[in-house]
Motif scaffolding. Sequence first.
Motif, PDB file in Angstrom:
ATOM      1  N   PRO A  63     -82.182   9.965 -24.186  1.00 49.29           N
ATOM      2  CA  PRO A  63     -82.762   8.667 -23.814  1.00 49.29           C
ATOM      3  C   PRO A  63     -82.117   8.025 -22.594  1.00 49.29           C
ATOM      4  N   SER A  64     -80.955   8.516 -22.165  1.00 48.31           N
ATOM      5  CA  SER A  64     -80.271   7.915 -21.018  1.00 48.31           C
ATOM      6  C   SER A  64     -79.460   8.989 -20.307  1.00 48.31           C
ATOM      7  N   PRO A  65     -79.106   8.749 -19.035  1.00 49.24           N
ATOM      8  CA  PRO A  65     -78.276   9.722 -18.322  1.00 49.24           C
ATOM      9  C   PRO A  65     -76.939   9.997 -19.024  1.00 49.24           C
ATOM     10  N   ARG A  66     -76.318   8.975 -19.615  1.00 49.31           N
ATOM     11  CA  ARG A  66     -75.022   9.199 -20.258  1.00 49.31           C
ATOM     12  C   ARG A  66     -75.149  10.078 -21.500  1.00 49.31           C
ATOM     13  N   ARG A  67     -76.204   9.895 -22.264  1.00 47.91           N
ATOM     14  CA  ARG A  67     -76.426  10.770 -23.420  1.00 47.91           C
ATOM     15  C   ARG A  67     -76.718  12.187 -22.941  1.00 47.91           C
ATOM     16  N   ALA A  68     -77.466  12.292 -21.846  1.00 48.77           N
ATOM     17  CA  ALA A  68     -77.763  13.613 -21.287  1.00 48.77           C
ATOM     18  C   ALA A  68     -76.482  14.287 -20.805  1.00 48.77           C
ATOM     19  N   LEU A  69     -75.543  13.501 -20.250  1.00 47.05           N
ATOM     20  CA  LEU A  69     -74.297  14.072 -19.752  1.00 47.05           C
ATOM     21  C   LEU A  69     -73.486  14.697 -20.887  1.00 47.05           C
ATOM     22  N   ALA A  70     -73.428  14.021 -22.027  1.00 47.82           N
ATOM     23  CA  ALA A  70     -72.693  14.580 -23.166  1.00 47.82           C
ATOM     24  C   ALA A  70     -73.296  15.913 -23.585  1.00 47.82           C
ATOM     25  N   SER A  71     -74.627  15.974 -23.661  1.00 46.85           N
ATOM     26  CA  SER A  71     -75.303  17.228 -24.010  1.00 46.85           C
ATOM     27  C   SER A  71     -75.056  18.292 -22.948  1.00 46.85           C
ATOM     28  N   LEU A  72     -75.103  17.877 -21.682  1.00 45.99           N
ATOM     29  CA  LEU A  72     -74.908  18.821 -20.577  1.00 45.99           C
ATOM     30  C   LEU A  72     -73.515  19.446 -20.630  1.00 45.99           C
ATOM     31  N   LEU A  73     -72.500  18.634 -20.849  1.00 39.51           N
ATOM     32  CA  LEU A  73     -71.133  19.154 -20.877  1.00 39.51           C
ATOM     33  C   LEU A  73     -70.959  20.173 -22.006  1.00 39.51           C
ATOM     34  N   TRP A  74     -71.566  19.901 -23.152  1.00 36.06           N
ATOM     35  CA  TRP A  74     -71.492  20.852 -24.269  1.00 36.06           C
ATOM     36  C   TRP A  74     -72.189  22.152 -23.907  1.00 36.06           C
ATOM     37  N   ARG A  75     -73.339  22.061 -23.298  1.00 36.13           N
ATOM     38  CA  ARG A  75     -74.100  23.276 -22.981  1.00 36.13           C
ATOM     39  C   ARG A  75     -73.455  24.052 -21.837  1.00 36.13           C
ATOM     40  N   ARG A  76     -72.812  23.369 -20.931  1.00 39.77           N
ATOM     41  CA  ARG A  76     -72.077  24.063 -19.869  1.00 39.77           C
ATOM     42  C   ARG A  76     -70.880  24.827 -20.463  1.00 39.77           C
ATOM     43  N   PHE A  77     -70.261  24.228 -21.460  1.00 37.55           N
ATOM     44  CA  PHE A  77     -69.165  24.924 -22.137  1.00 37.55           C
ATOM     45  C   PHE A  77     -69.683  26.191 -22.813  1.00 37.55           C
ATOM     46  N   ARG A  78     -70.819  26.092 -23.478  1.00 40.11           N
ATOM     47  CA  ARG A  78     -71.426  27.260 -24.136  1.00 40.11           C
ATOM     48  C   ARG A  78     -71.725  28.363 -23.121  1.00 40.11           C
ATOM     49  N   LEU A  79     -72.253  27.962 -21.960  1.00 45.06           N
ATOM     50  CA  LEU A  79     -72.566  28.947 -20.927  1.00 45.06           C
ATOM     51  C   LEU A  79     -71.301  29.591 -20.370  1.00 45.06           C
ATOM     52  N   ALA A  80     -70.257  28.788 -20.208  1.00 46.89           N
ATOM     53  CA  ALA A  80     -68.999  29.340 -19.691  1.00 46.89           C
ATOM     54  C   ALA A  80     -68.434  30.389 -20.637  1.00 46.89           C
ATOM     55  N   VAL A  81     -68.550  30.124 -21.930  1.00 44.82           N
ATOM     56  CA  VAL A  81     -68.074  31.094 -22.921  1.00 44.82           C
ATOM     57  C   VAL A  81     -68.976  32.323 -22.945  1.00 44.82           C
ATOM     58  N   ARG A  82     -70.276  32.104 -22.850  1.00 47.20           N
ATOM     59  CA  ARG A  82     -71.247  33.199 -22.925  1.00 47.20           C
ATOM     60  C   ARG A  82     -71.182  34.111 -21.716  1.00 47.20           C
ATOM     61  N   GLY A  83     -71.079  33.505 -20.511  1.00 43.90           N
ATOM     62  CA  GLY A  83     -71.161  34.263 -19.278  1.00 43.90           C
ATOM     63  C   GLY A  83     -72.599  34.435 -18.823  1.00 43.90           C
ATOM     64  N   LEU A  84     -72.787  35.115 -17.702  1.00 45.04           N
ATOM     65  CA  LEU A  84     -74.112  35.262 -17.096  1.00 45.04           C
ATOM     66  C   LEU A  84     -74.700  36.660 -17.277  1.00 45.04           C
ATOM     67  N   ASP A  85     -74.100  37.465 -18.136  1.00 41.80           N
ATOM     68  CA  ASP A  85     -74.628  38.802 -18.381  1.00 41.80           C
ATOM     69  C   ASP A  85     -75.919  38.729 -19.187  1.00 41.80           C
ATOM     70  N   PHE A  86     -76.768  39.732 -19.022  1.00 42.72           N
ATOM     71  CA  PHE A  86     -77.999  39.808 -19.813  1.00 42.72           C
ATOM     72  C   PHE A  86     -78.449  41.262 -19.898  1.00 42.72           C
ATOM     73  N   VAL A  87     -79.244  41.538 -20.923  1.00 40.64           N
ATOM     74  CA  VAL A  87     -79.845  42.857 -21.105  1.00 40.64           C
ATOM     75  C   VAL A  87     -81.312  42.740 -20.710  1.00 40.64           C
ATOM     76  N   GLU A  88     -81.702  43.481 -19.680  1.00 36.89           N
ATOM     77  CA  GLU A  88     -83.054  43.358 -19.146  1.00 36.89           C
ATOM     78  C   GLU A  88     -84.089  43.906 -20.131  1.00 36.89           C
ATOM     79  N   ARG A  89     -85.150  43.103 -20.351  1.00 35.13           N
ATOM     80  CA  ARG A  89     -86.250  43.516 -21.226  1.00 35.13           C
ATOM     81  C   ARG A  89     -87.566  43.078 -20.597  1.00 35.13           C
ATOM     82  N   PRO A  90     -88.596  43.891 -20.656  1.00 33.74           N
ATOM     83  CA  PRO A  90     -89.898  43.458 -20.147  1.00 33.74           C
ATOM     84  C   PRO A  90     -90.461  42.338 -21.008  1.00 33.74           C
TER      85      PRO A  90
END
Length: 484
Positions: A63-90
């Motif tokens: 509902p607001s940029p500040r609430r979005a920021l909290a969600s963003l920081l959590w999801r950026r942490f998840r991505l940092a742990v996950r990394g950018l690797d992927f298994v290609e699939r059609p």
Amino acid sequence: MATDLRASASLIIAALAADGAPPDEALELKRRGAEQLLRSGYIDAGLATLDEVLRSQGFVLAPSPRRALASLLWRRFRLAVRGLDFVERPASEVPPAQLRRIDVCWAVAVGLGIVDTVRGADFQARHLELALDAGEPYRVARALALEVGYTATGGVARARATAKRLRLATSVAGRLTDPHVRGLVTLVSGVASALEGRFREARDLTESAEAILREQCSGVAWELFNAQYFGLLSLAYLGESDAIGVRLPGLLAEAEERGDLYAVTSLTTRIAYVSRLADDRPEEARDELRRAMGRWSRQGFHLQHLWALFAETEIDLYEGNGAQAWERIDRDWAAVERSLLLRVQLIRIGALQRHARAALAAAGSAAPAERERLLAAARRDARAIDRERAAWADPFAALVLAGAAALSGRRDEASRLLGQAELGFQASQLSAHAAATRWRRGERLEGEEGRRLCESAEAWMAERGVVRPERLVSMLAPGLDPPG
């Protein structure tokens, strides 16, 4: 009125298309309709249409940029742990429901990317994670390309991370034959260059992206416009107001013709006033701004609201109304900070240097106590710019400090800082600022050398069609009037 009618028509068409269609097809039609509304600048209507689509996929827009920021920081942490690797699939091997969730996140990340950057970034983090998990190469390349633009909002501090994502996006796109993703990767490469202060490189890359998108793709009005917009933005930083004046009328006419409120508003609030001031038409610039913002969303504080504030402040400075410029930008400063738009380095530096210039312009006619308060504010802004560690922005800090020194009676210090600022602007190819600084240096020197510097700066501005160069100098370098 035409654009309002087109927004209503888009909603009606989407509703009719979805009526009676199978649930999955109806949902996809609504997603596409919402995406087009957001891309075209009909933010309130787009978000209203998108709300149902988001909830059907288990998503909720913060509902607001500040609430979005909290969600963003959590999801950026998840991505940092996950990394950018992927298994290609059609795509045929990925469940349609999984692809649909990716496309819904793409719609929000694209639609809000250059409007409400934090909420857009929140959905971009989801978009990238989902695309990597699915491994479908087109969506992976598209998500990585968009990630380049979002990562680059961190500016020079994030340059290495941005380059890594760009290399990966380029690699994935290179294995595809789709010109859209190739054009998109070229576009975000230019966007990243602009956000990191490499404006000539940004101009060249966005021109290349525009050629790919225009000649090899269809249905890419949003991508094509952003290539044009970032090209014009780069020209504005480079001081090429004459080149802007050549391109701008046609682009505005095209945007009006297709009912693209996003394009019209962005061009008017961030680009058009630069050309109008070069032509010595400040009132026309102000009228255009107010008409454009009268059609824009009043919900929240978007990038377009910030650009309009920048433009109005600089028009005040151009007209010599320093007190009004300061009152305007300082009054809205809290709203600017609450919006979280200052998380983008390019925007943060732009805001700080305009805030500082308004303070210097107001200080020139202020009472002693108020003058000291204004000079302290300008110095704080200059220190904040200096802390950015962005070479292209360093001369802005030096120029502000030169103005503060001059207004405090420290003439030698002001001259030294002016020389430092001019060298910095030249190195960064910010030629209009370099010319204004050279003019100010010339005014402070006696004899032939001072006259030569002023004439050189005036000649540079005349070549670019600047009608009242002395006003442009006062706008870009206030507080530095010739010693009496």
